[in-house]
Design an enzyme around this catalytic site. Structure first.
Site, PDB file in Angstrom:
ATOM      1  N   ASP A   1      62.264  71.401   2.150  1.00 51.58           N
ATOM      2  CA  ASP A   1      62.595  70.002   2.445  1.00 51.58           C
ATOM      3  C   ASP A   1      62.079  69.620   3.837  1.00 51.58           C
ATOM      4  O   ASP A   1      62.735  68.920   4.615  1.00 51.58           O
ATOM      5  CB  ASP A   1      64.095  69.739   2.329  1.00 51.58           C
TER       6      ASP A   1
ATOM      7  N   LEU B   1      54.479  65.494   4.430  1.00 54.83           N
ATOM      8  CA  LEU B   1      53.291  65.684   5.261  1.00 54.83           C
ATOM      9  C   LEU B   1      53.054  64.463   6.131  1.00 54.83           C
ATOM     10  O   LEU B   1      52.143  64.429   6.935  1.00 54.83           O
ATOM     11  CB  LEU B   1      52.088  65.973   4.373  1.00 54.83           C
ATOM     12  N   ARG B   2      53.876  63.452   5.918  1.00 54.25           N
ATOM     13  CA  ARG B   2      53.885  62.250   6.758  1.00 54.25           C
ATOM     14  C   ARG B   2      52.646  61.391   6.630  1.00 54.25           C
ATOM     15  O   ARG B   2      52.419  60.515   7.459  1.00 54.25           O
ATOM     16  CB  ARG B   2      54.121  62.611   8.232  1.00 54.25           C
TER      17      ARG B   2
END
Lengths: 425, 320
Positions: A306, A64-65
């Site tokens: 992924d 999700l950064r």
């Protein structure tokens, strides 16, 4: 709000249901499947005629950064992508910046995710501090903060002594350890499968043995420590064989693959397409077909997206300098359906790999199925409709996928999270 | 994906790799190069084919020889040549490859001659030019990572054809560090396309790529066996940094087993020729007696290199 999902084909692999049934939802939970409970009166009726009604998908790996890479994607954008992809539960790997190695970071992520009130986010904690492979993390505290497992993602522990201790410590508490098999020395500098394609293109190869050598170590240490081991993102036939041998020897070990490995192989790199740069690398056609067969046979327990959103700047580079990864949240369901169609795999069996089975690996009981009392996390989709994937369709901030421009099956019509319609009218 | 270096009509738009180029195109380049070899002997060594065109030599990796021969070739075709040694300039300040290129396009480039340390970099450039509507600008790959060095491959083919005429009767051996060599990959592609019935590669297993035989070559680890009866010996340069590590124990041992000495050359055909892309490491991959001997065609290679590069540039200019 009471919701009745009517006339759909309900596929709930965990409860062995595949039939045309109605699903009844009240107060965010499943209250009945089949006949309406006494006195149930729907506030909303969703007509699912001709559609599949399945548990919301469970994704074992979605980056999700946050924290640290908000310029590539944010929780907001990626949650929208998850909803569009029918994914209602997802595990978030710890390769953030800073890595998820402290309870405070995990609590913050859980808090941010909860406020968005979208997909359920399950952080995976770092097995070692900063993912450096030197010092084990405060696993018990991290679990209290919300972690469901511990991982090194794709920065393997170099010192096997540390790995052994980490596994022993996790086993003390019965925590899950998820490891991606990468031998740091054999994989060093590599960007593509070590085979004909990489040799022709002059790209540094990652041999299959980078996977199997590490895998054999992990399996041995799992046997020694008794830790609950899950092997993530295998890419080769040889890795499958090693896992099967360990299972035959009595080891209880699960494994997953990334959805793109079902469809792509090293030849797809073509003229250095950086969209095909992923870790682990796309392997040979033979490996790909072994993965497809093993997934159908249940030897591979789950498929994950992924999901790795990378901005255009990160991909518009010479192959080896680009950032690895593909966007995946909105492709997980289509790619699994495409595989099931092509290999004539029963739909219930295919969906099990992205629902019940994945939930089992994550250790969650209230999601991944439609049993009475479960969270009303539902994905309603048209399995037969196809659409050509476009950049504009993708809600994710990451548009990085080689599947753009290709027709893919499966259109999500509605995504429900705890009885709230979060996607679709 | 279509081969991006050919136009829809099959004409050369860019020269990025020899792998996948049809025999007709390779032969055409060699044919066009032939008359250009005479330009060097004229009193006025100039042709007007690229007059008014700006050729940018963009070298992201250091090179003297290749850059110089490209410069000479472009100047003999009357182009304006701008040399940029990017290895020491803007990219060190954090500028991306495509930003650098966009800036050079804004300065009016008609052709890029690019060398880059990363395999595939010229494809990225060609795709970027197409995506931004600057398809009229050509890209010539002057070496990218381990991938390709097409003009070197072509000048080697020119040299072989000059001395041996018919490709279809030859046995050719490529000796040395194939793994790290873009030259070897371009040579293998060209030789197999041009119909050489037997292409051999000779080297220790640490210096040969995985599945190299799939490129259509026979693999030898014993140099004496591999050289037996060959008509052409193509030596590869061995980078110093490959020595004394996990790939090779020492330059002495390498020279003993894989260096080209007069004794080993004896095993080749009596009229065998020896090529080397330069710069040579005497006493590492090649004995001075061979390098300076009668079989060596290493200096003609350099001369032909200019003609071949003129041919490529003039074809690209005509095609675009």
């Amino acid at each position: 709000m009471n919701i009745q999902i009517a006339n759909g084909r309900v596929i709930d692999p965990a409860n062995q249901i595949d039939a045309q049934l109605d699903v009844f939802i009240a107060e965010g939970k499943i209250v009945a499947v089949g006949a309406a409970p006494a006195g149930f009166s729907p506030d909303r009726l969703i007509d699912a005629k001709g559609l599949i009604v399945a548990p919301g998908l469970v994704d074992l790996s979605a980056r999700l950064r946050e924290p640290g890479f908000e310029y590539r994607a944010t929780l907001e954008s990626e949650m929208q992508a998850a909803m569009a992809g029918g994914i209602t539960s997802l595990a978030c790997p710890p390769d953030t910046d800073p890595a998820l190695d402290e309870p405070g970071l995990v609590e913050m992520l859980c808090f941010r995710a909860k406020n968005l009130n979208c997909a359920h986010v399950y952080p995976v904690g770092a097995l070692t501090a900063k993912l450096e492979g030197k010092r084990i993390t405060e696993m018990a505290e991290l679990v209290e903060a919300g972690c469901v497992a511990f991982s090194q993602v794709n920065t393997p522990v170099v010192d096997t002594q540390v790995l052994l201790r980490a596994m022993q410590y996790a086993a003390t508490f019965g925590f899950r350890v998820w490891l991606q098999p990468i031998d740091p020395h054999l994989a060093k500098g590599g960007v593509a499968h070590d085979g004909e394609a990489a040799s022709r293109l002059g790209l540094t190869g990652i041999p299959v043995e980078a996977e199997t050598v590490a895998l054999e170590t992990y399996l041995s240490l799992a046997k020694l420590t008794g830790v609950k081991l899950h092997i993530t993102r295998i890419s080769s036939a040889a890795a499958l064989e090693a896992i099967e041998r360990a299972r035959a020897g009595g080891l209880d070990v699960t494994c997953d693959i990334a959805a793109h490995h079902l469809h792509l192989c090293d030849m797809d790199i073509g003229y250095f397409d950086p969209q095909c740069y992923v870790i682990p690398p796309l392997r040979s056609q033979r490996d790909r077909s072994a993965l497809r067969t093993a997934l159908a046979a249940g030897k591979i327990n789950a498929v994950c997206s992924d999901h790795t959103p990378v901005d255009d700047d990160g991909k518009q580079m010479p192959f080896a300098e680009a950032e690895p990864g593909m966007t995946g949240l909105e492709l997980l369901l289509p790619l699994v359906l495409k595989w099931a169609q092509e290999d004539k795999v029963d739909l219930a069996q295919a969906l099990a790999r992205v629902t019940a089975s994945a939930a089992g690996i994550m250790g969650i009981t209230k999601g991944g199925h439609l049993g009475v009392g479960a969270r009303a996390d539902v994905c309603i989709f048209d399995a037969n409709a196809e659409k050509v994937l476009t950049r504009e369709d993708l809600k994710s901030q990451g548009k990085n996928t080689p599947f753009l421009g290709l027709p893919l099956p499966g259109i999500v019509k509605h995504t429900l999270v705890e009885g709230r319609v979060m996607f679709g009218a | 994906m279509l081969n991006p270096q050919l136009s829809a009509q099959g004409k050369l738009k860019h020269l990025i790799t020899l792998d996948g180029l049809p025999k007709s195109v390779l032969t055409e380049i060699l044919d066009i190069a032939a008359p250009f070899t005479e330009v060097a002997e004229r009193e006025v060594k100039k042709l007007p084919l690229l007059r008014g065109k700006s050729v940018f030599n963009v070298f992201f990796e250091n090179s003297t020889r290749t850059r110089t021969t490209f410069e000479i070739a472009a100047k003999r075709l009357s182009a304006d040549v701008i040399n940029l040694n990017v290895a020491t300039s803007s990219t060190n300040k954090g500028e991306t490859l495509l930003d650098t290129v966009d800036n050079l396009c804004a300065m009016g480039a008609d052709m890029f001659v690019m060398r880059h340390a990363s395999s595939g970099a010229p494809y990225l450039l060609a795709q970027h030019l197409r995506a931004t509507g600057r398809d009229h600008i050509s890209v010539v790959n002057a070496g990218d990572g381990r991938h390709a060095h097409p003009t070197q491959g072509l000048l080697d083919m020119y040299t072989i054809r000059h001395f041996k005429q018919d490709f279809t009767k030859l046995t050719v051996a490529i000796v040395g560090d194939v793994l790290h060599s873009r030259v070897a990959r371009s040579e293998i592609a060209a030789l197999t396309t041009l119909g050489v019935p037997e292409v051999r590669v000779i080297g220790p297993k640490t210096l040969l790529p995985t599945d190299v035989e799939r490129m259509g070559v026979r693999v030898f680890h014993d140099m004496k066996e591999g050289l037996r009866g060959v008509d052409v010996v193509m030596m590869l340069r061995l980078q110093n940094e490959r020595m004394n590590g996990a790939l090779l124990p020492s330059s002495q041992e390498y020279f003993k087993f894989f260096g080209l000495t007069p004794e080993k050359l004896e095993l080749a055909a009596p009229d065998a020729i020896v090529l080397h892309p330069g710069p040579m490491n005497r006493g590492v991959e090649i004995d001075s007696a061979v390098a300076d001997g009668s079989h060596a065609v290493i200096l003609p290679q350099v001369t032909f290199g200019i003609a071949v590069r003129m041919a490529v540039m003039s074809m690209l200019a005509a095609g675009n």
